[in-house]
Write an enzyme that holds these catalytic residues in place. Structure first.
Site, PDB file in Angstrom:
ATOM      1  N   ARG A  20      -1.125   9.051   1.801  1.00  0.00           N
ATOM      2  CA  ARG A  20      -2.504   9.488   1.612  1.00  0.00           C
ATOM      3  C   ARG A  20      -2.698  11.003   1.658  1.00  0.00           C
ATOM      4  O   ARG A  20      -3.512  11.540   0.909  1.00  0.00           O
ATOM      5  CB  ARG A  20      -3.361   8.904   2.734  1.00  0.00           C
ATOM      6  CG  ARG A  20      -3.618   7.475   2.521  1.00  0.00           C
ATOM      7  CD  ARG A  20      -4.507   6.941   3.569  1.00  0.00           C
ATOM      8  NE  ARG A  20      -4.649   5.532   3.258  1.00  0.00           N
ATOM      9  CZ  ARG A  20      -5.154   4.636   4.064  1.00  0.00           C
ATOM     10  NH1 ARG A  20      -5.561   5.002   5.255  1.00  0.00           N
ATOM     11  NH2 ARG A  20      -5.248   3.393   3.680  1.00  0.00           N
ATOM     12  N   HIS A  47      -9.191   9.877   3.446  1.00  0.00           N
ATOM     13  CA  HIS A  47      -8.844   8.851   2.457  1.00  0.00           C
ATOM     14  C   HIS A  47      -9.029   9.464   1.079  1.00  0.00           C
ATOM     15  O   HIS A  47     -10.048  10.091   0.812  1.00  0.00           O
ATOM     16  CB  HIS A  47      -9.727   7.617   2.614  1.00  0.00           C
ATOM     17  CG  HIS A  47      -9.141   6.421   1.925  1.00  0.00           C
ATOM     18  ND1 HIS A  47      -9.122   6.304   0.562  1.00  0.00           N
ATOM     19  CD2 HIS A  47      -8.526   5.330   2.408  1.00  0.00           C
ATOM     20  CE1 HIS A  47      -8.516   5.171   0.237  1.00  0.00           C
ATOM     21  NE2 HIS A  47      -8.147   4.561   1.337  1.00  0.00           N
ATOM     22  N   ARG A  95      -1.015   8.722   9.553  1.00  0.00           N
ATOM     23  CA  ARG A  95      -0.960   7.265   9.709  1.00  0.00           C
ATOM     24  C   ARG A  95      -0.503   6.589   8.419  1.00  0.00           C
ATOM     25  O   ARG A  95      -1.005   6.900   7.335  1.00  0.00           O
ATOM     26  CB  ARG A  95      -2.352   6.751  10.063  1.00  0.00           C
ATOM     27  CG  ARG A  95      -2.441   5.242  10.129  1.00  0.00           C
ATOM     28  CD  ARG A  95      -3.877   4.800  10.287  1.00  0.00           C
ATOM     29  NE  ARG A  95      -4.644   5.041   9.085  1.00  0.00           N
ATOM     30  CZ  ARG A  95      -5.403   4.117   8.485  1.00  0.00           C
ATOM     31  NH1 ARG A  95      -5.506   2.911   8.976  1.00  0.00           N
ATOM     32  NH2 ARG A  95      -6.083   4.423   7.391  1.00  0.00           N
ATOM     33  N   GLU A 139       0.839  -1.195   0.000  1.00  0.00           N
ATOM     34  CA  GLU A 139       0.000   0.000   0.000  1.00  0.00           C
ATOM     35  C   GLU A 139       0.872   1.243   0.000  1.00  0.00           C
ATOM     36  O   GLU A 139       2.080   1.169   0.251  1.00  0.00           O
ATOM     37  CB  GLU A 139      -0.928  -0.020   1.220  1.00  0.00           C
ATOM     38  CG  GLU A 139      -1.894  -1.183   1.178  1.00  0.00           C
ATOM     39  CD  GLU A 139      -3.064  -1.031   2.113  1.00  0.00           C
ATOM     40  OE1 GLU A 139      -2.934  -0.292   3.099  1.00  0.00           O
ATOM     41  OE2 GLU A 139      -4.092  -1.661   1.851  1.00  0.00           O
ATOM     42  N   HIS A 149     -11.484   9.858   7.152  1.00  0.00           N
ATOM     43  CA  HIS A 149     -11.243   8.412   7.221  1.00  0.00           C
ATOM     44  C   HIS A 149     -10.723   7.949   8.576  1.00  0.00           C
ATOM     45  O   HIS A 149     -11.220   6.981   9.142  1.00  0.00           O
ATOM     46  CB  HIS A 149     -10.228   8.059   6.135  1.00  0.00           C
ATOM     47  CG  HIS A 149      -9.974   6.606   5.975  1.00  0.00           C
ATOM     48  ND1 HIS A 149     -10.980   5.698   5.744  1.00  0.00           N
ATOM     49  CD2 HIS A 149      -8.819   5.889   5.987  1.00  0.00           C
ATOM     50  CE1 HIS A 149     -10.459   4.488   5.629  1.00  0.00           C
ATOM     51  NE2 HIS A 149      -9.155   4.571   5.786  1.00  0.00           N
TER      52      HIS A 149
HETATM   53  C1  LIG Z   1     -13.597   1.911   5.161  1.00  0.00           C
HETATM   54  C2  LIG Z   1     -12.402   1.702   6.050  1.00  0.00           C
HETATM   55  C3  LIG Z   1     -11.320   0.959   5.614  1.00  0.00           C
HETATM   56  C4  LIG Z   1     -10.215   0.763   6.434  1.00  0.00           C
HETATM   57  N1  LIG Z   1      -9.193  -0.026   5.994  1.00  0.00           N
HETATM   58  C5  LIG Z   1      -8.165  -0.291   6.850  1.00  0.00           C
HETATM   59  C6  LIG Z   1      -7.146  -1.206   6.479  1.00  0.00           C
HETATM   60  O1  LIG Z   1      -7.170  -1.791   5.416  1.00  0.00           O
HETATM   61  N2  LIG Z   1      -6.133  -1.431   7.372  1.00  0.00           N
HETATM   62  C7  LIG Z   1      -6.070  -0.808   8.588  1.00  0.00           C
HETATM   63  O2  LIG Z   1      -5.138  -1.052   9.361  1.00  0.00           O
HETATM   64  N3  LIG Z   1      -7.044   0.050   8.957  1.00  0.00           N
HETATM   65  C8  LIG Z   1      -8.086   0.307   8.129  1.00  0.00           C
HETATM   66  N4  LIG Z   1      -9.070   1.161   8.526  1.00  0.00           N
HETATM   67  C9  LIG Z   1      -9.019   1.704   9.873  1.00  0.00           C
HETATM   68  C10 LIG Z   1      -9.379   0.602  10.859  1.00  0.00           C
HETATM   69  O3  LIG Z   1     -10.441  -0.162  10.341  1.00  0.00           O
HETATM   70  C11 LIG Z   1      -9.805   1.181  12.184  1.00  0.00           C
HETATM   71  O4  LIG Z   1      -8.887   2.128  12.632  1.00  0.00           O
HETATM   72  C12 LIG Z   1      -9.909   0.088  13.229  1.00  0.00           C
HETATM   73  O5  LIG Z   1     -10.746  -0.940  12.759  1.00  0.00           O
HETATM   74  C13 LIG Z   1     -10.446   0.665  14.501  1.00  0.00           C
HETATM   75  O6  LIG Z   1     -10.743  -0.389  15.363  1.00  0.00           O
HETATM   76  P1  LIG Z   1     -11.365  -0.041  16.756  1.00  0.00           P
HETATM   77  O7  LIG Z   1     -11.593  -1.336  17.446  1.00  0.00           O
HETATM   78  O8  LIG Z   1     -10.527   0.977  17.429  1.00  0.00           O
HETATM   79  O9  LIG Z   1     -12.747   0.707  16.427  1.00  0.00           O
HETATM   80  P2  LIG Z   1     -14.048   0.235  15.639  1.00  0.00           P
HETATM   81  O10 LIG Z   1     -13.843  -0.979  14.850  1.00  0.00           O
HETATM   82  O11 LIG Z   1     -14.581   1.424  14.938  1.00  0.00           O
HETATM   83  O12 LIG Z   1     -15.027  -0.132  16.819  1.00  0.00           O
HETATM   84  C14 LIG Z   1     -15.538   0.854  17.664  1.00  0.00           C
HETATM   85  C15 LIG Z   1     -16.635   0.241  18.480  1.00  0.00           C
HETATM   86  O13 LIG Z   1     -17.052   1.128  19.510  1.00  0.00           O
HETATM   87  C16 LIG Z   1     -18.460   1.164  19.559  1.00  0.00           C
HETATM   88  N5  LIG Z   1     -18.841   2.420  20.180  1.00  0.00           N
HETATM   89  C17 LIG Z   1     -18.618   3.682  19.747  1.00  0.00           C
HETATM   90  N6  LIG Z   1     -19.122   4.557  20.629  1.00  0.00           N
HETATM   91  C18 LIG Z   1     -19.671   3.842  21.644  1.00  0.00           C
HETATM   92  C19 LIG Z   1     -20.341   4.180  22.828  1.00  0.00           C
HETATM   93  N7  LIG Z   1     -20.621   5.444  23.162  1.00  0.00           N
HETATM   94  N8  LIG Z   1     -20.772   3.187  23.638  1.00  0.00           N
HETATM   95  C20 LIG Z   1     -20.549   1.885  23.325  1.00  0.00           C
HETATM   96  N9  LIG Z   1     -19.918   1.509  22.193  1.00  0.00           N
HETATM   97  C21 LIG Z   1     -19.485   2.479  21.368  1.00  0.00           C
HETATM   98  C22 LIG Z   1     -18.870   1.009  18.107  1.00  0.00           C
HETATM   99  O14 LIG Z   1     -20.213   0.631  17.993  1.00  0.00           O
HETATM  100  C23 LIG Z   1     -17.895  -0.077  17.675  1.00  0.00           C
HETATM  101  O15 LIG Z   1     -18.327  -1.337  18.118  1.00  0.00           O
HETATM  102  C24 LIG Z   1     -10.182   1.360   7.707  1.00  0.00           C
HETATM  103  C25 LIG Z   1     -11.269   2.115   8.146  1.00  0.00           C
HETATM  104  C26 LIG Z   1     -12.372   2.293   7.331  1.00  0.00           C
HETATM  105  C27 LIG Z   1     -13.531   3.094   7.827  1.00  0.00           C
END
Ligand SMILES: Cc1cc2nc3c(=O)[nH]c(=O)nc-3n(C[C@H](O)[C@H](O)[C@H](O)COP(=O)(O)OP(=O)(O)OC[C@H]3O[C@@H](n4cnc5c(N)ncnc54)[C@H](O)[C@@H]3O)c2cc1C
Length: 544
Positions: A294, A248, A390, A117, A355
């Site tokens: 990016r 993004h 990032r 990437e 993003h």
């Molecule tokens: C379209 C897209 C593509 C991506 N592609 C990549 C990739 O290829 N590689 C990479 O490394 N990263 C990628 N990213 C970034 C990566 O996906 C995220 O940074 C990572 O998944 C975040 O994980 P997380 O567990 O921190 O949060 P999330 O997976 O966003 O989970 C957050 C959780 O918190 C919950 N939540 C939020 N607020 C509250 C609240 N008040 N009370 C209770 N629950 C709550 C939500 O419902 C959710 O369950 C991408 C992101 C997007 C949007």
């Protein structure tokens, strides 16, 4: 659930993305753990990740040093080198851990298939076709659901952290975030019951993901409203680097496509960005052309669009073999076909969109925030890995590595304090709140903030626009404060309050940073200023 005892845990995990679910699984055999999540278990950024997860696996070509160097270059001087080393060093173990939990990465004859990437000098991104995030989210969710020791509360939206200072409010002794303050639990809205419940725990871990919904156009799903940052800020924790919001470069531009990302991996595999005239414009902006980081690609597209007045640019895959495109990008190909775009034969219309939140709740190498007992992991946290920008696919890696560190930290705190340390916390007091009568007020304010952020606090900024945004968003935040105790809480009101807080944090940090660096690009301060600004922008709530 009316028995408060049944809402007392050793560790409360807020959020069920890769970060939260990994942490819960680490802790499940060791202590009483609960996961609260505001929608279903797999609704979050994780499930949408397409590209994959970066890790040094091919030691013939790649090395930790190269991955570290690529991360530092992207981070534009603000990465914390010790954290970069720590996270990169955890790559192989993170992949092994996910595989052991059932994530089936794509393999070729030599081992896992690795893609490349933007910003990476080598192929080092492990993936499951173009639905890596969904593969991770599904596998972890299945394990969590079937684990007898994890209590899962879906459709429970954390509203505010309960802290010692909060409980002491009114006695004159409650200063949020001050020495001696600590987290005691969380108030959460049971969305189905329409009731706020108190949960108590010795350790609370924020894993609530990002805040893309602060902006009008985003790749993020509806849950990404910055709740964790807003809650931590209200509780007096240190928040860092909120001005660094990654856009993004390539989100599908189509009236019927809500938030659909066109993965960077397409450019990694040879995709070329073209303007409406068919010109491959990236060589004019950067010697790395379509594989530039990016921020550079997003700004280049922004320039092309502003100069031409066009609605979108195009990502061209038509020179690649059709079978290759179908095999490597089945999800994107299928989605484009649904919308009448055959990416094997025609270029895909794309625009930039908000993003990834590089800043967040500041944590140390053990996932500890500045508030005792409060940990933060994943996108909500600012660990120092990403610095000012990032590197693609480093975020899933960071979440997995930090989940393990947070588990160790939680167990250490429990060993020091004991489980009995989870204190009984008072129930939520609804006071004289009534039914909200005008939902339109909430919807209007949401739209205003998101549009203001897009137009005034977007990819390229000026101080004048930032100040304008600040004045207007402060007005909305004041109105939300007025309504807060007047009405029963709804998910939308909670999110509006959080979005207004996070938007103001982004604006405040952007105003503070009087230079251009990484993702923060100011026309008033176009140069990078290493003398004054080689440091984080840290915000703490006034009075905290
Ligand atoms: C379209 C897209 C593509 C991506 N592609 C990549 C990739 O290829 N590689 C990479 O490394 N990263 C990628 N990213 C970034 C990566 O996906 C995220 O940074 C990572 O998944 C975040 O994980 P997380 O567990 O921190 O949060 P999330 O997976 O966003 O989970 C957050 C959780 O918190 C919950 N939540 C939020 N607020 C509250 C609240 N008040 N009370 C209770 N629950 C709550 C939500 O419902 C959710 O369950 C991408 C992101 C997007 C949007």
């Amino acid at each position: 659930m009316d028995d408060p005892q049944s809402r007392t845990f050793d560790v409360l995990v807020l959020g069920s993305g890769v970060a939260g679910l990994s942490l819960a699984l680490h802790l499940a055999g060791e202590c009483a753990v609960a996961v609260l999540t505001k929608r279903g278990l797999v609704d979050g950024n994780t499930a949408l990740a397409q590209g994959g997860i970066a890790a040094v696996l091919d030691l013939d070509r790649d090395s930790a040093d190269k991955h570290i160097q690529d991360t530092l270059v992207a981070g534009a001087g603000l990465c914390r080198p010790g954290i970069v080393e720590l996270v990169v060093g955890g790559g192989a173990r993170a992949i092994a851990e996910l595989r052991a939990r059932g994530v089936d990465f794509d393999a070729d004859g030599q081992g896992l298939h690795l893609t490349r990437e933007g910003g990476h000098s080598e192929r080092r991104v492990a993936h499951r076709a173009d639905r890596t995030g969904a593969a991770i989210a599904d596998a972890l969710a299945e394990q969590v659901r079937s684990h007898p020791n994890i209590a899962v509360f879906e459709h429970h939206q954390a509203v505010d952290l309960i802290t010692r200072a909060r409980l002491a409010r009114g006695t004159g002794r409650g200063t949020p975030g001050a020495r001696g303050d600590r987290v005691l639990g969380v108030y959460a809205l049971d969305i189905a019951a329409g009731r706020v419940e108190a949960f108590s725990a010795t350790v609370v871990c924020l894993a609530t993901g990002g805040a893309g919904k602060t902006y009008l156009y985003t790749t993020n799903p509806d849950v990404a409203t910055g709740d964790g940052v807003a809650m931590a800020w209200r509780a007096g924790a240190r928040i860092a680097n909120m001005e660094f919001f990654q856009f993004h470069p390539t989100c599908l531009y189509h009236p019927q496509a809500k938030n659909f990302l066109i993965s960077e991996a397409l450019r990694g595999e040879g995709g070329v960005l073209r303007n409406r005239r068919g010109e491959a414009f990236m060589p004019r902006y950067d010697p790395r052309k379509d594989l530039a980081p990016r921020d550079i690609v997003a700004r280049a597209i922004d320039r092309e669009l502003k100069a031409s007045g066009d609605d979108s640019v195009f990502l061209d895959m038509t020179h690649l073999p059709a079978a290759f495109v179908e095999a490597h990008f089945p999800t994107i190909h299928a989605r484009c076909l649904e919308l009448g775009i055959d990416m094997r034969k025609a270029p895909i219309p794309v625009v930039p969109a908000a993003h990834y939140q590089c800043g967040g709740v500041q944590v140390n190498k053990d996932a500890e925030t500045s508030l005792f007992g409060l940990l933060a992991i994943g996108e909500v946290a600012c660990s120092g890995l990403h610095g000012a920008n990032r590197l693609a696919s480093n975020s899933l890696l960071e979440a997995v590595v930090y989940a393990r560190r947070a588990a160790d930290t939680a167990l250490r705190i429990l060993a020091e304090r004991g489980s009995a340390d989870a204190l009984r916390v008072p129930e939520w007091d609804t006071g004289s709140a009534g039914d909200p009568d005008e939902q339109v007020v909430v919807t209007q304010s949401w739209d205003e903030i998101r549009r203001l952020m897009w137009n005034y606090v977007g990819i390229v900024r000026t101080s004048r626009r930032l100040l304008r945004a600040q004045r207007r968003i402060e007005l909305i935040a004041d109105e939300v404060r007025e309504d807060w105790w007047r009405f029963y809480l709804t998910p939308d009101l909670i999110e509006l309050r959080n979005i207004s807080a996070v938007a103001l944090l982004i604006v405040e940090s952007a105003l503070a940073r009087q230079e251009s660096r990484g993702l923060h690009w100011s026309l008033d301060y176009p140069d990078t200023d290493d003398v004054n600004w080689l440091r984080d922008t840290v915000t703490v709530r006034a009075g905290a």
